[in-house]
Scaffold this motif. Structure first.
Motif, mmCIF file in Angstrom:
data_model
loop_
_atom_site.group_PDB
_atom_site.id
_atom_site.type_symbol
_atom_site.label_atom_id
_atom_site.label_comp_id
_atom_site.label_asym_id
_atom_site.label_seq_id
_atom_site.Cartn_x
_atom_site.Cartn_y
_atom_site.Cartn_z
ATOM 1 N N GLY A 113 -36.630 -37.088 -23.301
ATOM 2 C CA GLY A 113 -35.678 -37.281 -24.097
ATOM 3 C C GLY A 113 -34.275 -38.047 -23.813
ATOM 4 N N ILE A 114 -34.423 -38.315 -22.048
ATOM 5 C CA ILE A 114 -33.143 -39.674 -21.931
ATOM 6 C C ILE A 114 -34.071 -40.900 -21.831
ATOM 7 C CG2 ILE A 114 -32.039 -39.644 -20.485
ATOM 8 C CD1 ILE A 114 -31.371 -37.823 -21.669
ATOM 9 N N ALA A 126 -36.402 -39.139 -15.275
ATOM 10 C CA ALA A 126 -36.987 -38.460 -15.148
ATOM 11 C C ALA A 126 -37.012 -36.900 -14.368
ATOM 12 C CB ALA A 126 -38.588 -38.542 -14.131
ATOM 13 N N GLY A 127 -37.006 -35.786 -14.647
ATOM 14 C CA GLY A 127 -36.817 -34.801 -14.659
ATOM 15 C C GLY A 127 -36.932 -32.904 -15.294
ATOM 16 N N ALA A 179 -38.546 -51.765 -14.604
ATOM 17 C CA ALA A 179 -38.911 -50.192 -15.293
ATOM 18 C C ALA A 179 -38.152 -49.159 -15.248
ATOM 19 C CB ALA A 179 -39.917 -49.845 -13.916
ATOM 20 N N VAL A 180 -38.882 -48.451 -16.113
ATOM 21 C CA VAL A 180 -38.584 -46.780 -17.093
ATOM 22 C C VAL A 180 -39.553 -45.817 -16.543
ATOM 23 C CG1 VAL A 180 -36.845 -44.724 -18.143
ATOM 24 C CG2 VAL A 180 -36.815 -47.517 -18.078
ATOM 25 N N VAL A 181 -38.864 -44.464 -15.174
ATOM 26 C CA VAL A 181 -40.244 -43.991 -14.834
ATOM 27 C C VAL A 181 -39.251 -42.586 -15.143
ATOM 28 C CG1 VAL A 181 -41.005 -42.275 -12.288
ATOM 29 C CG2 VAL A 181 -40.861 -45.093 -12.789
ATOM 30 N N GLY A 182 -40.066 -42.414 -16.283
ATOM 31 C CA GLY A 182 -39.565 -41.154 -17.209
ATOM 32 C C GLY A 182 -39.193 -41.407 -18.405
ATOM 33 N N ALA A 183 -40.847 -42.880 -18.888
ATOM 34 C CA ALA A 183 -39.944 -43.136 -20.590
ATOM 35 C C ALA A 183 -40.246 -42.322 -21.451
ATOM 36 C CB ALA A 183 -40.240 -44.973 -20.395
#
Length: 91
Positions: A18-19, A83-84, A11-15
């Motif tokens: 830009g990153i 994410a950020g 899983a990618v949180v902040g998908a």
């Protein structure tokens, strides 16, 4: 392991950021990753649709908002959180 062909689910949180987008692309292209769950506040289903056209063993699933976080992370073996908030002057 979670996904169909014995490969781990990631899983990618902040998908949608830009990153997160290029990171998701790299994970989707990896022969070591099965299903890929993408989560962010907005625009994640569009990123998932784009990556879904890549011919690899696992599927791609997009989830928007914190209310869907539990479903997005369900069964994941690996979770990456790019994410950020972008840095601002003085940080």
């Amino acid at each position: 392991l979670s996904s169909g062909k014995g490969l781990p689910k990631a899983a990618v949180v902040g998908a949608a950021g830009g990153i997160g987008q290029p990171l998701s692309l790299l994970l989707k292209n990896s022969p070591h990753i099965g299903d890929l769950a993408l989560s962010d506040i907005v625009n994640t289903p569009g990123v998932a649709a784009d990556l879904g056209h890549i011919n690899s063993p696992g599927g791609v699933f997009g989830f928007n908002g914190p209310d869907n976080m539990e479903e997005a992370l369900s069964g994941c073996d690996v979770v990456v959180v790019p994410a950020g908030v972008p840095r601002k002057p003085g940080m």
